[in-house]
Design a protein around this motif. Structure first.
Motif, PDB file in Angstrom:
ATOM      1  N   GLY A   1      33.189 131.335  17.600  1.00  0.00           N
ATOM      2  CA  GLY A   1      33.736 132.542  18.208  1.00  0.00           C
ATOM      3  C   GLY A   1      32.697 133.319  18.982  1.00  0.00           C
ATOM      4  N   PRO A   2      33.145 134.256  19.827  1.00  0.00           N
ATOM      5  CA  PRO A   2      32.229 134.987  20.706  1.00  0.00           C
ATOM      6  C   PRO A   2      31.232 135.842  19.944  1.00  0.00           C
ATOM      7  N   ILE A   3      30.002 135.873  20.466  1.00  0.00           N
ATOM      8  CA  ILE A   3      28.877 136.617  19.881  1.00  0.00           C
ATOM      9  C   ILE A   3      28.637 136.146  18.449  1.00  0.00           C
ATOM     10  N   THR A   4      28.471 134.825  18.295  1.00  0.00           N
ATOM     11  CA  THR A   4      28.081 134.266  17.000  1.00  0.00           C
ATOM     12  C   THR A   4      26.625 134.634  16.742  1.00  0.00           C
ATOM     13  N   ASN A   5      26.375 135.381  15.672  1.00  0.00           N
ATOM     14  CA  ASN A   5      25.051 135.956  15.443  1.00  0.00           C
ATOM     15  C   ASN A   5      24.211 135.182  14.423  1.00  0.00           C
ATOM     16  N   HIS A   6      24.413 135.437  13.137  1.00  0.00           N
ATOM     17  CA  HIS A   6      23.545 134.857  12.107  1.00  0.00           C
ATOM     18  C   HIS A   6      24.336 133.973  11.158  1.00  0.00           C
ATOM     19  N   VAL A   7      23.599 133.107  10.435  1.00  0.00           N
ATOM     20  CA  VAL A   7      24.183 132.219   9.435  1.00  0.00           C
ATOM     21  C   VAL A   7      23.311 132.244   8.182  1.00  0.00           C
ATOM     22  N   ASN A   8      23.968 132.166   7.017  1.00  0.00           N
ATOM     23  CA  ASN A   8      23.241 132.035   5.759  1.00  0.00           C
ATOM     24  C   ASN A   8      24.176 131.409   4.732  1.00  0.00           C
ATOM     25  N   PHE A   9      23.660 131.177   3.509  1.00  0.00           N
ATOM     26  CA  PHE A   9      24.398 130.386   2.543  1.00  0.00           C
ATOM     27  C   PHE A   9      24.530 131.098   1.206  1.00  0.00           C
ATOM     28  N   ALA A  10      25.603 130.761   0.498  1.00  0.00           N
ATOM     29  CA  ALA A  10      25.784 131.197  -0.884  1.00  0.00           C
ATOM     30  C   ALA A  10      26.340 130.027  -1.677  1.00  0.00           C
ATOM     31  N   ARG A  11      25.796 129.826  -2.862  1.00  0.00           N
ATOM     32  CA  ARG A  11      26.244 128.759  -3.758  1.00  0.00           C
ATOM     33  C   ARG A  11      26.835 129.407  -5.005  1.00  0.00           C
ATOM     34  N   ASN A  12      28.064 129.014  -5.337  1.00  0.00           N
ATOM     35  CA  ASN A  12      28.700 129.569  -6.525  1.00  0.00           C
ATOM     36  C   ASN A  12      29.528 128.484  -7.210  1.00  0.00           C
ATOM     37  N   ALA A  13      30.368 128.885  -8.142  1.00  0.00           N
ATOM     38  CA  ALA A  13      31.137 127.921  -8.917  1.00  0.00           C
ATOM     39  C   ALA A  13      32.092 127.104  -8.059  1.00  0.00           C
ATOM     40  N   LYS A  14      32.419 127.593  -6.876  1.00  0.00           N
ATOM     41  CA  LYS A  14      33.350 126.881  -5.998  1.00  0.00           C
ATOM     42  C   LYS A  14      32.654 125.912  -5.052  1.00  0.00           C
ATOM     43  N   GLY A  15      31.329 125.982  -4.964  1.00  0.00           N
ATOM     44  CA  GLY A  15      30.612 125.079  -4.076  1.00  0.00           C
ATOM     45  C   GLY A  15      29.539 125.782  -3.273  1.00  0.00           C
ATOM     46  N   SER A  16      29.151 125.135  -2.167  1.00  0.00           N
ATOM     47  CA  SER A  16      28.138 125.685  -1.269  1.00  0.00           C
ATOM     48  C   SER A  16      28.804 126.057   0.047  1.00  0.00           C
ATOM     49  N   PHE A  17      28.522 127.287   0.519  1.00  0.00           N
ATOM     50  CA  PHE A  17      29.236 127.811   1.680  1.00  0.00           C
ATOM     51  C   PHE A  17      28.271 128.434   2.695  1.00  0.00           C
TER      52      PHE A  17
END
Length: 485
Positions: A253-269
């Motif tokens: 989508g327009p003006i895609t800025n930053h990315v990072n991750f979180a890992r929890n009981a449902k998986g890695s996102f």
């Protein structure tokens, strides 16, 4: 029959063990999770107030700000000694030092997290962008985006000791969790370089789908690297290991800025801020499936997970706020007022080992003053507002920042003041710009704009519009002011 309770107990133990060793970015997957506590801090680098806000995530309250510089016009003086355009942010592996990059004053400021005091300031080349410590803490790498190198600083003295030559415009670097590789994306050239940390030699190259990468992150399991492409609204994923093959390109989508991750009981996102849509999109890292879209507020920019992955904190650039997302429900659970135009965000677990950690903090004050506007196509229905505008108060003047979307890609436009709400009458240009390939742009202007668009008599009031054309030849308005907040 007697085996069932044992197997159930064993499964429960394994699940608990997995949760206890989930590992959040930038740490390795084997690292223990660190539960949210009052010892943790969320920091945001605020570009127009030249502050670093300090938030307690256990209570989701702003504790105060660290002032690294002054707003305009004070920072225009030739004798000015503070920092300007506070922008990038990283922290040391022991969580005791914050590295804050100011792009306008070409500096990295190192801050003691326990006392909120400046330990050292290192001045570098033109327009540094981001600074991160190597996982062993021995070095700090700083992308000098206005030039063609990564500055390598000593992790203890903070003095520059060498440079790594890369294509012009390095945007950001991040490291593999094991510390073997540094990944350097570019903001001016369509190439991400992989650097061997021990030798400072380039050992791999990854083709970017566009030249403008502002942000890059590595998954805690050491398998993937994700980077954003702001100009075309995409995210790319490549294998973190040789031969560094591109695995996926996502239209985000327009003006895609930053990315990072979180890992929890449902998986890695992967959590990605989409500034033009005022959303955070969530993707699985195993299938790349989009699993959630989270409305967060105006122009989400930087983001970082908590030490246990239960939350992701997002800086809202035009809203001058910090949003906290619960990663199990993917809902915003708190919104905290902070300084003007937050850029990078860092969540630092156990940043304050003892005491309240509020020494040397100052009240938010003028740094939190912002007015909001929205622009839409003439006659638009359903409240659609593709463009948000923030006016960050600097005293007598304001810094205007417009997050513009919904335009014709590659076409020229002018942000202007109109005599009437429908955009009719004479137009007074404020800034000319060209829409990027995603039909969006970030547009800036400076002046006593709030007094013109909010106050005064009915005959003197003006209205913000976006018109086609150039400064020399302004066309018809394509977006007009529809709301004031």
């Amino acid at each position: 029959m007697k085996r069932i309770p044992f197997l159930a107990a064993l499964a429960g133990t394994l699940l608990a063990s997995a949760a206890a060793f989930a590992g959040q970015a930038p740490y390795a997957a084997a690292a223990k999770d660190i539960p949210v506590s009052h010892r943790d801090r969320v920091y945001a680098a605020e570009q127009y107030s030249n502050t670093v806000s300090v938030t307690d995530p256990a209570s989701n309250t702003l504790l105060g700000v660290i002032r690294l510089g002054d707003p305009q016009p004070g920072n225009l003086s030739p004798l000015y000694r503070g920092q300007t355009l506070v922008h990038g942010m990283g922290f040391s592996p022991d969580n005791r030092t914050l590295a804050v990059v100011s792009t306008g004053s070409n500096s990295v400021t190192f801050i003691d997290t326990a006392t909120n005091t400046v330990k050292h300031t290192t001045y570098l080349g033109r327009s540094p962008h981001e600074a991160f410590f190597t996982p062993d803490g021995r070095e700090v790498w700083v992308t000098v985006r206005g030039e063609d190198y990564v500055a390598v600083l000593d992790g203890k003295t903070f003095e520059e000791k060498t440079r790594i030559k890369v294509p012009a415009g390095p945007g950001m670097q991040i490291f593999s969790p094991d510390g073997k590789y540094g990944y350097v994306c570019s903001s001016f050239n369509p190439e991400t370089d992989v650097v061997d940390v021990a030798t400072h030699k380039i050992v791999g190259r990854v083709k970017q789908a566009s030249p403008f990468c502002p942000n890059i992150a590595a998954t805690p399991d050491g398998k993937q690297v994700w980077f954003t492409l702001k100009d075309v609204g995409k995210v790319q994923v490549f294998d973190a290991r040789p031969p560094f093959k591109v695995l996926k390109t996502i239209d985000s989508g327009p003006i895609t800025n930053h990315v990072n991750f979180a890992r929890n009981a449902k998986g890695s996102f992967a959590y990605v801020t989409i500034g033009g849509l005022n959303e955070v999109k969530v993707y699985r890292t195993d299938t790349f499936e989009e699993v959630a879209t989270i409305p967060v507020g105006d122009l989400p920019h930087g983001l970082w997970p908590s030490g246990d992955g239960t939350r992701v904190y997002v800086g809202l650039e035009n809203a001058a706020k910090l949003a906290a997302i619960d990663t199990l429900t993917n809902k915003v659970v708190a919104t905290i007022p902070i300084g003007q135009a937050p850029q990078a965000v860092a969540y630092v677990p156990d940043a304050v080992p003892q005491g309240p950690g509020t020494a040397n903090l100052q009240p938010l004050g003028l740094a939190g003053a912002v007015a909001h506007f929205r622009l839409s196509a003439p006659g638009a229905k359903d409240g659609a507002s593709p463009t948000s505008v923030a006016l960050f108060d600097q005293g007598l003047t304001q810094v205007l920042e417009a997050s513009v979307t919904g335009l014709e890609p590659g076409s020229p436009y002018v942000l202007a003041l109109a005599d009437k709400p429908d955009g009719s009458g004479e137009l007074e240009p404020l800034a000319a710009f060209k829409a990027n390939p995603a039909g969006s742009s970030i547009v800036n202007a400076v002046g006593p704009i709030r007094q013109v668009v909010q106050g005064g008599s009915a005959g003197s009031r003006r209205y913000l519009v976006i018109a086609s054309g150039s400064m020399e030849k302004i066309g018809a308005p394509v977006q007009v002011q529809t709301a004031v907040e």
